[in-house]
Design an enzyme around this catalytic site. Structure first.
Site, PDB file in Angstrom:
ATOM      1  CD  GLU A  55      -3.020  -0.679  -0.159  1.00  0.00           C
ATOM      2  OE1 GLU A  55      -3.044   0.462  -0.629  1.00  0.00           O
ATOM      3  OE2 GLU A  55      -3.685  -1.610  -0.641  1.00  0.00           O
ATOM      4  CE1 TYR A 138      -7.002   3.591  -0.823  1.00  0.00           C
ATOM      5  CE2 TYR A 138      -4.621   3.450  -0.517  1.00  0.00           C
ATOM      6  CZ  TYR A 138      -5.792   2.959  -1.063  1.00  0.00           C
ATOM      7  OH  TYR A 138      -5.761   1.818  -1.811  1.00  0.00           O
ATOM      8  CG  ASP A 156      -8.238   3.325  -5.347  1.00  0.00           C
ATOM      9  OD1 ASP A 156      -9.445   3.342  -5.650  1.00  0.00           O
ATOM     10  OD2 ASP A 156      -7.454   2.444  -5.739  1.00  0.00           O
ATOM     11  CB  CYS A 208     -15.776   1.009 -13.768  1.00  0.00           C
ATOM     12  SG  CYS A 208     -16.702   2.548 -13.815  1.00  0.00           S
ATOM     13  CB  CYS A 215     -21.642  -0.368 -19.261  1.00  0.00           C
ATOM     14  SG  CYS A 215     -20.902   1.231 -18.862  1.00  0.00           S
ATOM     15  CB  CYS A 218     -20.266  -3.432 -15.380  1.00  0.00           C
ATOM     16  SG  CYS A 218     -20.143  -2.763 -13.706  1.00  0.00           S
ATOM     17  CB  CYS A 224     -24.503   1.612 -13.345  1.00  0.00           C
ATOM     18  SG  CYS A 224     -23.352   2.970 -13.617  1.00  0.00           S
TER      19      CYS A 224
HETATM   20 FE1  SF4 Z   1     -18.846   1.703 -14.513  1.00  0.00          FE
HETATM   21 FE2  SF4 Z   1     -21.489   1.811 -14.258  1.00  0.00          FE
HETATM   22 FE3  SF4 Z   1     -20.435   1.031 -16.548  1.00  0.00          FE
HETATM   23 FE4  SF4 Z   1     -20.225  -0.527 -14.375  1.00  0.00          FE
HETATM   24  S1  SF4 Z   1     -22.098   0.034 -15.485  1.00  0.00           S
HETATM   25  S2  SF4 Z   1     -18.590  -0.067 -15.871  1.00  0.00           S
HETATM   26  S3  SF4 Z   1     -20.034   0.994 -12.751  1.00  0.00           S
HETATM   27  S4  SF4 Z   1     -20.236   3.043 -15.630  1.00  0.00           S
END
Ligand code: SF4
Length: 358
Positions: A55, A138, A156, A208, A215, A218, A224
């Site tokens: 880290e 952090y 982060d 992302c 997306c 994802c 989202c």
């Molecule tokens: Fe990022 Fe939302 Fe796309 Fe997932 S759906 S990659 S969280 S923008």
């Protein structure tokens, strides 16, 4: 798998962590300091020393850049007690090229506190970790979560991006940081918080991403807000940064007739603090050429270009061969066989490379 995860959906905090942890179980990045989710489930615990070291190295630095340094460090100093006993110059030399050298100085200070005051065992609470040298909010949260599985919120740049998109938050960074942290905290689960912290970071790093959010694959896609609004590519927004100023300076490479080099250890405080390097002039808009001692200095035709966090630097490289090194408490003559360019910070190594290629 994707369909299965989509069915989990993202309707609330718990759903988010369930979907993300399921994704992480199948997609966790492999890193030399990390315990895989499968091993973690089988009872393997991360080594707090390795988590702390990674880290600290990862502050302002990419995983790809850190991996080799991490492996060299743990092979040379396998425990915090061994690191605490290390020679400062050896540690600074091994850190050379990784940048942000205050981290290396604080690394040693922290190792010595953990070795002395904590008998070699890292404390496990956020508050105690925060009290150690070189550990900010952090890093304390990351160690508490990843090494000790405490439900701390680790935020982060990757996590900020995921939160800004997940909640479609358009206020710009850096002012929006506290709001993004609040959103991240609202999703942090009590179950497997260490894996969850790493899962969000992995999602930001691999799915992302800054320029190409994927997306379609994802695990949080269905819930989202930015994906629904078509704004993912625009987020997070940032206040435009001021252009970096440019500074100039001279760097002096002096070689003895037997092939050794004149180096100096820079003061502990300030840029490149504690690192071994070439003598230099001041670095400013119009520096004076101030060689460290009289010699027949030759100027190389090309300059070193380097960018620090806050400014660009152009260095004029001057070279001389010395038959005798003037006695000085500041300078040391490193013998030819002892000199390792890899012990120099990057900007200093660039000057050597320029000389070597000339
Ligand atoms: Fe990022 Fe939302 Fe796309 Fe997932 S759906 S990659 S969280 S923008």
């Amino acid at each position: 798998m994707v369909k299965q995860l989509r069915e989990v959906g993202v309707k609330a905090g718990k759903d988010t962590s369930v979907a993300l942890l399921a994704w992480y179980d199948a997609n966790a990045r492999v890193m030399p300091w990390r315990v895989s989710p499968q091993d973690r489930a089988a009872g393997v615990r991360p080594d707090p020393y390795r988590i702390w070291l990674s880290e600290v190295m990862l502050q302002q630095t990419t995983v790809a850049a850190v991996t080799g340094y991490f492996q060299r460090f743990v092979s040379r100093w396998p425990t915090v007690m061994v690191l605490a006993d290390a020679d400062d110059g050896d540690v600074m030399g091994e850190w050379a090229g990784l940048g942000y050298y205050a981290r290396a100085r604080n690394l040693l200070k922290c190792a010595r506190v953990v070795s002395g005051a904590y008998d070699g065992q890292f404390p496990d609470t956020y508050g105690q970790l925060l009290g150690l040298p070189g550990i900010g909010p952090y890093t304390a949260a990351a160690i508490a979560a990843i090494a000790f599985d405490h439900p701390e919120t680790v935020v982060d740049g990757n996590v900020e991006r995921v939160m800004a998109r997940l909640f479609n938050i358009s206020e710009p960074l850096p002012a929006v940081k506290p709001a993004l942290k609040t959103k991240a905290a609202s999703l942090t689960p009590k179950t497997r918080p260490g894996d969850y912290a790493q899962a969000v970071m992995d999602l930001g790093a691999t799915v992302c991403t800054v320029h190409k959010p994927a997306c379609g694959r994802c695990p949080l896609g269905d819930g989202c807000a930015a994906r629904c609004a078509g704004t993912a590519m625009d987020l997070p927004r940032r206040v435009a940064k001021k252009p970096k100023p440019t500074r100039h300076g001279f760097v002096y490479l002096a070689q003895g007739t037997a092939g050794g080099w004149v180096l100096e250890r820079r003061p502990d405080k300030g840029l490149l603090g504690g690192m071994l390097g070439w003598p230099t002039s001041e670095w400013n808009e119009s520096p004076r050429d101030t060689p460290p001692f009289p010699a027949d200095w030759v100027t190389l035709p090309e300059q070193v270009r380097h960018t620090f966090t806050h400014f660009h630097l152009f260095l004029t490289v001057r070279f001389a061969v010395l038959s005798k090194i003037p006695p000085s408490a500041t300078f040391t003559l490193t013998r030819k066989h002892q000199f390792r360019p890899s012990d120099l910070p990057t900007v200093m190594r660039k000057a050597y490379d320029l000389w070597h290629a000339s």
